[in-house]
Design a protein around this motif. Sequence first.
Motif, PDB file in Angstrom:
ATOM      1  N   VAL A  14      -5.443   3.508  16.566  1.00  0.00           N
ATOM      2  CA  VAL A  14      -4.197   2.745  16.655  1.00  0.00           C
ATOM      3  C   VAL A  14      -4.500   1.292  16.971  1.00  0.00           C
ATOM      4  CG1 VAL A  14      -1.998   2.485  17.864  1.00  0.00           C
ATOM      5  CG2 VAL A  14      -2.929   4.769  17.484  1.00  0.00           C
ATOM      6  N   LEU A  15      -3.847   0.394  16.255  1.00  0.00           N
ATOM      7  CA  LEU A  15      -3.872  -1.034  16.579  1.00  0.00           C
ATOM      8  C   LEU A  15      -2.446  -1.436  16.906  1.00  0.00           C
ATOM      9  CD1 LEU A  15      -5.457  -3.721  16.715  1.00  0.00           C
ATOM     10  CD2 LEU A  15      -4.820  -4.078  14.329  1.00  0.00           C
ATOM     11  N   ALA A  16      -2.189  -1.713  18.185  1.00  0.00           N
ATOM     12  CA  ALA A  16      -0.845  -2.079  18.618  1.00  0.00           C
ATOM     13  C   ALA A  16      -0.615  -3.573  18.427  1.00  0.00           C
ATOM     14  CB  ALA A  16      -0.651  -1.703  20.086  1.00  0.00           C
ATOM     15  N   ALA A  17       0.630  -3.941  18.175  1.00  0.00           N
ATOM     16  CA  ALA A  17       1.047  -5.341  18.012  1.00  0.00           C
ATOM     17  C   ALA A  17       0.122  -6.101  17.068  1.00  0.00           C
ATOM     18  CB  ALA A  17       1.097  -6.035  19.376  1.00  0.00           C
ATOM     19  N   PRO A  18      -0.043  -5.618  15.847  1.00  0.00           N
ATOM     20  CA  PRO A  18      -0.957  -6.290  14.911  1.00  0.00           C
ATOM     21  C   PRO A  18      -0.421  -7.660  14.509  1.00  0.00           C
ATOM     22  CG  PRO A  18       0.329  -4.643  13.759  1.00  0.00           C
ATOM     23  CD  PRO A  18       0.648  -4.478  15.213  1.00  0.00           C
ATOM     24  N   PRO A  19      -1.303  -8.613  14.231  1.00  0.00           N
ATOM     25  CA  PRO A  19      -0.852  -9.918  13.743  1.00  0.00           C
ATOM     26  C   PRO A  19      -0.124  -9.754  12.414  1.00  0.00           C
ATOM     27  CG  PRO A  19      -3.209  -9.944  14.236  1.00  0.00           C
ATOM     28  CD  PRO A  19      -2.761  -8.527  14.324  1.00  0.00           C
ATOM     29  N   PRO A  20       0.842 -10.615  12.123  1.00  0.00           N
ATOM     30  CA  PRO A  20       1.586 -10.473  10.864  1.00  0.00           C
ATOM     31  C   PRO A  20       0.695 -10.552   9.635  1.00  0.00           C
ATOM     32  CG  PRO A  20       2.196 -12.500  12.034  1.00  0.00           C
ATOM     33  CD  PRO A  20       1.375 -11.689  12.967  1.00  0.00           C
ATOM     34  N   GLU A  21      -0.387 -11.354   9.702  1.00  0.00           N
ATOM     35  CA  GLU A  21      -1.289 -11.447   8.551  1.00  0.00           C
ATOM     36  C   GLU A  21      -1.990 -10.122   8.290  1.00  0.00           C
ATOM     37  OE1 GLU A  21      -0.726 -15.463  10.352  1.00  0.00           O
ATOM     38  OE2 GLU A  21      -1.311 -13.499  11.152  1.00  0.00           O
ATOM     39  N   MET A  22      -2.332  -9.406   9.368  1.00  0.00           N
ATOM     40  CA  MET A  22      -2.966  -8.100   9.193  1.00  0.00           C
ATOM     41  C   MET A  22      -2.008  -7.120   8.522  1.00  0.00           C
ATOM     42  SD  MET A  22      -5.596  -6.086   9.612  1.00  0.00           S
ATOM     43  CE  MET A  22      -6.683  -6.691  10.917  1.00  0.00           C
ATOM     44  N   ARG A  23      -0.765  -7.128   8.968  1.00  0.00           N
ATOM     45  CA  ARG A  23       0.220  -6.241   8.345  1.00  0.00           C
ATOM     46  C   ARG A  23       0.439  -6.628   6.889  1.00  0.00           C
ATOM     47  NH1 ARG A  23       4.922  -7.178  10.142  1.00  0.00           N
ATOM     48  NH2 ARG A  23       4.602  -8.603  11.882  1.00  0.00           N
ATOM     49  N   GLN A  24       0.481  -7.926   6.615  1.00  0.00           N
ATOM     50  CA  GLN A  24       0.743  -8.388   5.253  1.00  0.00           C
ATOM     51  C   GLN A  24      -0.368  -7.973   4.296  1.00  0.00           C
ATOM     52  OE1 GLN A  24       0.860 -12.704   4.590  1.00  0.00           O
ATOM     53  NE2 GLN A  24       2.688 -12.430   3.350  1.00  0.00           N
ATOM     54  N   ILE A  25      -1.614  -8.140   4.718  1.00  0.00           N
ATOM     55  CA  ILE A  25      -2.718  -7.815   3.808  1.00  0.00           C
ATOM     56  C   ILE A  25      -2.847  -6.300   3.635  1.00  0.00           C
ATOM     57  CG2 ILE A  25      -4.565  -7.800   5.556  1.00  0.00           C
ATOM     58  CD1 ILE A  25      -6.356  -9.131   3.449  1.00  0.00           C
ATOM     59  N   LEU A  26      -2.571  -5.528   4.687  1.00  0.00           N
ATOM     60  CA  LEU A  26      -2.623  -4.075   4.541  1.00  0.00           C
ATOM     61  C   LEU A  26      -1.461  -3.553   3.707  1.00  0.00           C
ATOM     62  CD1 LEU A  26      -3.860  -2.905   8.052  1.00  0.00           C
ATOM     63  CD2 LEU A  26      -5.120  -2.889   5.893  1.00  0.00           C
ATOM     64  N   ASP A  27      -0.290  -4.171   3.834  1.00  0.00           N
ATOM     65  CA  ASP A  27       0.824  -3.802   2.953  1.00  0.00           C
ATOM     66  C   ASP A  27       0.450  -4.058   1.493  1.00  0.00           C
ATOM     67  OD1 ASP A  27       2.683  -2.807   4.763  1.00  0.00           O
ATOM     68  OD2 ASP A  27       3.577  -4.770   5.165  1.00  0.00           O
ATOM     69  N   ALA A  28      -0.208  -5.199   1.243  1.00  0.00           N
ATOM     70  CA  ALA A  28      -0.647  -5.511  -0.118  1.00  0.00           C
ATOM     71  C   ALA A  28      -1.673  -4.487  -0.595  1.00  0.00           C
ATOM     72  CB  ALA A  28      -1.238  -6.916  -0.179  1.00  0.00           C
ATOM     73  N   ALA A  29      -2.612  -4.122   0.274  1.00  0.00           N
ATOM     74  CA  ALA A  29      -3.627  -3.140  -0.092  1.00  0.00           C
ATOM     75  C   ALA A  29      -2.991  -1.800  -0.446  1.00  0.00           C
ATOM     76  CB  ALA A  29      -4.627  -2.973   1.048  1.00  0.00           C
ATOM     77  N   LEU A  30      -1.994  -1.388   0.322  1.00  0.00           N
ATOM     78  CA  LEU A  30      -1.319  -0.124   0.033  1.00  0.00           C
ATOM     79  C   LEU A  30      -0.515  -0.203  -1.262  1.00  0.00           C
ATOM     80  CD1 LEU A  30      -0.153   0.928   3.609  1.00  0.00           C
ATOM     81  CD2 LEU A  30      -2.042   1.865   2.263  1.00  0.00           C
ATOM     82  N   HIS A  31       0.034  -1.383  -1.552  1.00  0.00           N
ATOM     83  CA  HIS A  31       0.741  -1.567  -2.821  1.00  0.00           C
ATOM     84  C   HIS A  31      -0.206  -1.354  -4.002  1.00  0.00           C
ATOM     85  CE1 HIS A  31       3.049  -3.395  -6.064  1.00  0.00           C
ATOM     86  NE2 HIS A  31       2.057  -4.249  -6.250  1.00  0.00           N
ATOM     87  N   PHE A  32      -1.404  -1.940  -3.922  1.00  0.00           N
ATOM     88  CA  PHE A  32      -2.344  -1.809  -5.034  1.00  0.00           C
ATOM     89  C   PHE A  32      -2.955  -0.407  -5.075  1.00  0.00           C
ATOM     90  CE2 PHE A  32      -2.201  -6.462  -4.525  1.00  0.00           C
ATOM     91  CZ  PHE A  32      -1.757  -6.765  -5.805  1.00  0.00           C
ATOM     92  N   ALA A  33      -3.036   0.252  -3.943  1.00  0.00           N
ATOM     93  CA  ALA A  33      -3.461   1.656  -3.950  1.00  0.00           C
ATOM     94  C   ALA A  33      -2.464   2.500  -4.739  1.00  0.00           C
ATOM     95  CB  ALA A  33      -3.591   2.165  -2.516  1.00  0.00           C
ATOM     96  N   SER A  34      -1.178   2.270  -4.501  1.00  0.00           N
ATOM     97  CA  SER A  34      -0.143   3.000  -5.234  1.00  0.00           C
ATOM     98  C   SER A  34      -0.163   2.649  -6.717  1.00  0.00           C
ATOM     99  CB  SER A  34       1.224   2.684  -4.625  1.00  0.00           C
ATOM    100  OG  SER A  34       2.262   3.302  -5.357  1.00  0.00           O
ATOM    101  N   LEU A  35      -0.330   1.359  -7.016  1.00  0.00           N
ATOM    102  CA  LEU A  35      -0.314   0.886  -8.401  1.00  0.00           C
ATOM    103  C   LEU A  35      -1.456   1.474  -9.228  1.00  0.00           C
ATOM    104  CD1 LEU A  35       1.215  -1.219 -10.249  1.00  0.00           C
ATOM    105  CD2 LEU A  35      -0.573  -2.835  -9.597  1.00  0.00           C
ATOM    106  N   THR A  36      -2.612   1.714  -8.589  1.00  0.00           N
ATOM    107  CA  THR A  36      -3.789   2.182  -9.322  1.00  0.00           C
ATOM    108  C   THR A  36      -4.041   3.678  -9.134  1.00  0.00           C
ATOM    109  OG1 THR A  36      -5.242   1.621  -7.447  1.00  0.00           O
ATOM    110  CG2 THR A  36      -4.903  -0.074  -9.133  1.00  0.00           C
ATOM    111  N   GLY A  37      -3.046   4.396  -8.642  1.00  0.00           N
ATOM    112  CA  GLY A  37      -3.222   5.828  -8.452  1.00  0.00           C
ATOM    113  C   GLY A  37      -4.265   6.166  -7.406  1.00  0.00           C
ATOM    114  N   GLY A  38      -4.440   5.268  -6.428  1.00  0.00           N
ATOM    115  CA  GLY A  38      -5.382   5.516  -5.347  1.00  0.00           C
ATOM    116  C   GLY A  38      -6.798   5.075  -5.622  1.00  0.00           C
TER     117      GLY A  38
END
Length: 245
Positions: A14-38
């Motif tokens: 667990v990483l509590a209170a993550p910086p907004p940039e960390m959340r933003q880049i991980l959200d982007a990573a998850l978007h591309f994971a979904s886009l490419t079928g993992g």
Amino acid sequence: FGKEHLGAAGCRGVLAAPPPEMRQILDAALHFASLTGGVFDPTVQPLWHLYRAHFTRPGADPAGPPPAAVAEALDRVGHRHLRVGPDAILFARRGMAVTLNGIAQGYITDRVVDLLRAEGIAHTLVDLGEARALGTHSAARPWRVALEDPAAPEHPWKTLDLVDRALASSGDDGFVFDAAGRFTHLFDPRTALSPRLYRAVSVLAPEATTADALSTAFALMPEDMIASTLRDLPMVEAQLLRRDG
């Protein structure tokens, strides 16, 4: 950021209170994971740990780690087990870890472009490992980039013009774990193998984050799967240098 933390959420990282940039880049990573079928998956870091540990041992089996060890590492891989929220980022399985190696350079390039644009700069080329052009080089010509052939670095295999778009390239010759070159830093999260399909892959896109993530994924995907992914991305283009040149 793969440490275990024992807290209210249970035995999970667990990483509590993550910086907004960390959340933003991980959200982007998850978007591309979904886009490419993992195929693009930021949670492949356990595979890196496994292969590094295996091939740094004296007398390591050239065939790679034992199948049971590979299966155990794969059980800790999977973007669906990475949860990103406004207050915390957590791993749903014990022993998971994240790498941003396939997207961070593009993300940072885009943030630099945002800063420059906010200060009124309209013509520049930002190159932090992945390149993004703002405007043209001059009134007479666009920014121009050469695509390197890893097998013959002194002879670029193609030249491309960049105007208000980004370019990212991936290749598996940059780092190999074993003397035979069978296992590289580009892991297919479905198999734990390095397929070595192309000599080089380059992606053109409006933003460097997109180009970076997709060049990583496309290096692991057959051509028909790349084409299928691109059908929904009209502003994105892939350049593939096949193994036969």
